[in-house]
Design an enzyme around this catalytic site. Structure first.
Site, mmCIF file in Angstrom:
data_model
loop_
_atom_site.group_PDB
_atom_site.id
_atom_site.type_symbol
_atom_site.label_atom_id
_atom_site.label_comp_id
_atom_site.label_asym_id
_atom_site.label_seq_id
_atom_site.Cartn_x
_atom_site.Cartn_y
_atom_site.Cartn_z
ATOM 1 N N GLU A 57 -3.131 0.460 2.978
ATOM 2 C CA GLU A 57 -2.215 -0.086 3.003
ATOM 3 C C GLU A 57 -1.464 -1.221 3.253
ATOM 4 O OE1 GLU A 57 -0.097 2.477 1.307
ATOM 5 O OE2 GLU A 57 -1.923 3.682 0.903
ATOM 6 N N ASP A 75 6.560 -1.606 -6.729
ATOM 7 C CA ASP A 75 5.904 -0.586 -7.570
ATOM 8 C C ASP A 75 6.995 -0.280 -8.216
ATOM 9 O OD1 ASP A 75 6.897 0.826 -4.792
ATOM 10 O OD2 ASP A 75 4.820 1.539 -4.907
ATOM 11 N N THR A 80 9.107 0.211 0.416
ATOM 12 C CA THR A 80 8.153 0.568 0.881
ATOM 13 C C THR A 80 8.073 0.335 2.663
ATOM 14 O OG1 THR A 80 7.212 0.721 -0.650
ATOM 15 C CG2 THR A 80 5.472 0.716 0.980
#
Length: 276
Positions: A57, A75, A80
């Site tokens: 990640e 995405d 995020t």
């Protein structure tokens, strides 16, 4: 919950991080892997799990430095952020901020709750933007915010994944394989993605779980095959190295207990956890 390849970090994200350098949202066999009763929940193994996830990640093993991480990685899931990549578009970022508001009323992120509720299900930044990103990064200095992230990780991802893996008779490596799938894909299918439940169902079509008398290695091989297929179906992400050059390596080595030393690659970068 999201799919992400975070090998490159934008200048904006670098300014927002609370840690040093960064280098992933969605909705008969038996082995020594069942030796430790706590499995992946044992503190040392949970830390290994977090390092493994962080390598995929955040391209670093320093997962504790990621509480303040935040950016839009393009995405389709909005922002995020945090230790496992909570997303504004999938709702888990909202749940983190709601938890934080309960433990620290009046915190700087609380005013963004209405906006987070509105953007859920989209990639929009409406009402968020750089003020929200700065507030998120700043909040990472607060132990209450870090606790909120830990609690959401456990409630939505870690605990349900480990429970299901134990019901399936899986040892520590299998528990991690389930957890990583939860983190990357979420439990249920969403538009354009395949969730954990479907991945597991596809694995069950090919092999029996140890709890059902199957061989643990054969079942995990089938699960990882289904996981790779799920990753390749995601329009924005096709790199399968977090499975093929990481989890599959441990499985091929017969390391069902996920015991260090561990050596693996993600996105071509090499990582190692040495024996204690």
């Amino acid at each position: 919950m999201k799919l992400t390849t975070r090998a490159l970090v934008t200048p904006f994200a670098a300014l927002l991080m609370t840690a040093t350098t960064l280098t992933g949202c969605a909705q008969a066999g038996g082995s020594s892997g069942k030796g430790a009763a706590d499995g992946l929940a044992a503190p040392a193994k949970k830390d290994i799990a977090m390092q493994l996830v962080s390598s995929a990640e955040n391209s670093t093993l320093d997962w504790k430095a990621q509480y303040g991480y935040i950016e839009d990685i393009g995405d389709g899931r909005g922002y995020t952020g945090g230790i496992i990549g909570f997303c504004s578009g999938t709702g888990d970022m909202l749940r983190v901020v709601e938890r934080y508001a309960k433990s620290r009323p009046g915190n700087a992120l609380e005013r963004f709750l209405p906006a987070l509720r509105k953007v859920k299900g989209s990639d929009a930044h409406t009402g968020l933007g750089s003020p929200f990103a700065r507030a998120w990064a700043e909040a990472a200095k607060d132990a209450k915010f870090r606790e909120a992230q830990d609690a959401e990780r456990d409630a939505s991802y870690f605990d349900p994944a480990v429970r299901q893996a134990k019901r399936d008779g899986l040892g520590t490596l299998g528990q991690f394989a389930y957890y990583d799938a939860y983190v990357m894909h979420g439990e249920a299918d969403a538009d354009g993605t395949t969730g954990f439940r479907t991945i597991r169902s596809q694995a069950l079509d090919a092999a029996r779980t140890p709890a059902d008398g199957g061989d643990e290695t054969a079942y995990l091989d089938a699960f990882l095959d289904a996981r790779v297929d799920a990753i390749r179906e995601e329009p924005s992400h096709s790199d399968t190295s977090r499975v093929e050059t990481a989890q599959r390596v441990f499985l091929d080595e017969g390391n069902l207990d996920l015991d260090p030393p561990l050596a693996w690659k993600v996105y071509g970068d090499s990582y190692e956890i040495k024996s204690s």
